[in-house]
Write a protein that holds these residues in place. Structure first.
Motif, PDB file in Angstrom:
ATOM      1  N   VAL A   1      -3.795   4.367   1.597  1.00 53.21           N
ATOM      2  CA  VAL A   1      -4.321   4.364   2.955  1.00 53.21           C
ATOM      3  C   VAL A   1      -3.864   5.601   3.710  1.00 53.21           C
ATOM      4  O   VAL A   1      -2.835   6.211   3.393  1.00 53.21           O
ATOM      5  CB  VAL A   1      -3.882   3.094   3.723  1.00 53.21           C
ATOM      6  CG1 VAL A   1      -4.448   1.842   3.062  1.00 53.21           C
ATOM      7  CG2 VAL A   1      -2.356   3.007   3.794  1.00 53.21           C
TER       8      VAL A   1
ATOM      9  N   HIS B   1     -10.786  -0.252   7.818  1.00 52.38           N
ATOM     10  CA  HIS B   1      -9.351  -0.498   7.698  1.00 52.38           C
ATOM     11  C   HIS B   1      -9.049  -1.620   6.705  1.00 52.38           C
ATOM     12  O   HIS B   1      -9.753  -2.630   6.648  1.00 52.38           O
ATOM     13  CB  HIS B   1      -8.754  -0.839   9.069  1.00 52.38           C
ATOM     14  CG  HIS B   1      -8.680   0.325   9.998  1.00 52.38           C
ATOM     15  ND1 HIS B   1      -9.793   0.856  10.591  1.00 52.38           N
ATOM     16  CD2 HIS B   1      -7.618   1.081  10.423  1.00 52.38           C
ATOM     17  CE1 HIS B   1      -9.439   1.883  11.349  1.00 52.38           C
ATOM     18  NE2 HIS B   1      -8.126   2.042  11.254  1.00 52.38           N
TER      19      HIS B   1
ATOM     20  N   ASP C   1      -3.783   6.109   9.730  1.00 51.94           N
ATOM     21  CA  ASP C   1      -4.374   5.140  10.667  1.00 51.94           C
ATOM     22  C   ASP C   1      -4.825   3.856   9.988  1.00 51.94           C
ATOM     23  O   ASP C   1      -5.495   3.022  10.598  1.00 51.94           O
ATOM     24  CB  ASP C   1      -5.543   5.775  11.423  1.00 51.94           C
ATOM     25  CG  ASP C   1      -6.681   6.189  10.492  1.00 51.94           C
ATOM     26  OD1 ASP C   1      -6.485   6.142   9.253  1.00 51.94           O
ATOM     27  OD2 ASP C   1      -7.752   6.570  10.994  1.00 51.94           O
ATOM     28  N   GLY C   2      -4.477   3.679   8.702  1.00 53.82           N
ATOM     29  CA  GLY C   2      -4.776   2.436   8.002  1.00 53.82           C
ATOM     30  C   GLY C   2      -6.105   2.393   7.299  1.00 53.82           C
ATOM     31  O   GLY C   2      -6.482   1.346   6.757  1.00 53.82           O
TER      32      GLY C   2
ATOM     33  N   SER D   1       0.837  -1.195   0.000  1.00 52.79           N
ATOM     34  CA  SER D   1       0.000   0.000   0.000  1.00 52.79           C
ATOM     35  C   SER D   1       0.871   1.244   0.000  1.00 52.79           C
ATOM     36  O   SER D   1       2.076   1.188   0.292  1.00 52.79           O
ATOM     37  CB  SER D   1      -0.936   0.013   1.217  1.00 52.79           C
ATOM     38  OG  SER D   1      -0.184   0.024   2.417  1.00 52.79           O
TER      39      SER D   1
ATOM     40  N   SER E   1       0.759   5.837   0.620  1.00 52.68           N
ATOM     41  CA  SER E   1       0.035   6.950   1.224  1.00 52.68           C
ATOM     42  C   SER E   1      -0.372   7.935   0.138  1.00 52.68           C
ATOM     43  O   SER E   1       0.068   7.832  -1.016  1.00 52.68           O
ATOM     44  CB  SER E   1       0.916   7.658   2.262  1.00 52.68           C
ATOM     45  OG  SER E   1       1.980   8.352   1.613  1.00 52.68           O
TER      46      SER E   1
END
Length: 299
Positions: free
Chosen positions: A110, A201, A113-114, A85, A87
């Motif tokens: 993501v 999440h 905080d996921g 993943s 950011s």
């Protein structure tokens, strides 16, 4: 075990076909006369809507179809848990490098905080100014200029961060969804993968390749006690009945795991489906195909 089958060239007489339709014996006595049935009886016979039943063939609630015993796989059984993943601030060049080096087709985006906020796929990176694949301006776009659309297109082709190119509205899955629902969703939405969420999440991703790997791992169940001929016959007849409205013209017998299938079908595709059903019936070892195509009038 894969069943073998062969197609018989033995002709099916009209008497045999009518007998199968009426649920009578599979063949007349070789030495006896062949009695012609009244037309009304023959007509009703070809419209007969019930499968031929054999002694002890009635299925009760304690005897479910064999397919119902097959475990239903869920997303949790096949999904990829170690997900790559990024950011929202990850550079596009790094995303392209991850897709190429990991041999994957998309990466979820993501938050700290996921929580899932978007996804970047190969299609999001196809139109880029770095490689000269941005859309060429045309006269009609200038005439019918939509400034917001033009600005959004510029951001996607020139933006440097994941937030500039990602798709924010993502179709997702949950861990308890069965694979049949996942296949339906992928097919309907024309998607190759679905992020898997627990709440908001990200906990994994399920893709078409995961479904293929599940198929590759599949092994037919082994039976402590091989199915009896009667069990195989009931199972196969139920499959045929669910497949085709012409099941009343199909006669099936099973002897020591060898299935003999005779009768009339409307199309070659229908015949092939019946043969596939026989191949998927547990215990069937060989198949003799004596089905013929129904003659159709060209007038």
């Amino acid at each position: 075990m894969t069943a073998n089958y062969r197609r018989s060239t033995e002709p099916l007489s009209p008497h045999l076909l009518l007998s199968m339709a009426l649920g009578q014996s599979s063949a007349p006595d070789a030495d006896g006369p062949i009695a012609l049935l009244p037309w009304r009886v023959r007509r009703d016979g070809f419209g007969y809507s019930r499968l031929r039943r054999y002694p002890g063939q009635d299925r009760g609630p304690q005897d479910p179809p064999m397919d119902e015993a097959t475990p239903r796989l869920t997303v949790a059984d096949v999904m990829t848990r170690d997900v790559v993943s990024v950011s929202a601030a990850t550079p596009v060049s790094e995303i392209a490098g991850a897709l190429a080096s990991k041999r994957i087709s998309a990466v979820p985006v993501v938050s700290t905080d996921g929580a899932l906020v978007g996804i970047v796929s190969e299609s999001d990176l196809m139109r880029r100014t770095e490689i000269g694949t941005q859309r060429r301006p045309s006269w009609w776009r200038k005439v019918l200029a939509d400034m917001e659309a033009e600005a959004a297109d510029y951001i996607r082709t020139h933006g440097r961060k994941a937030r500039h190119v990602m798709t924010p509205r993502v179709v997702t899955a949950t861990e308890d969804m069965v694979l049949a629902d996942i296949a339906d969703l992928m097919e309907k939405q024309r998607l190759k993968r679905l992020p898997v969420l627990r709440g908001s999440h990200l906990v994994g991703i399920v893709s078409r390749s995961d479904l293929v790997r599940a198929l590759a791992r599949y092994r037919a169940p082994l039976f402590a006690d091989p199915p009896t001929d009667g069990t195989m016959l009931r199972d196969l007849m139920d499959r045929v009945k669910a497949l085709t409205p012409s099941h009343c013209l199909i006669n099936i017998s099973v002897h020591r795991g060898n299935a003999d299938i005779a009768g009339v079908v409307d199309t070659a595709t229908e015949r092939e489906a019946i043969l596939v059903a026989a191949e998927n019936t547990p215990g069937i070892r060989s198949i003799q195909d004596r089905m013929i195509l129904r003659c159709r009038s060209t007038s």
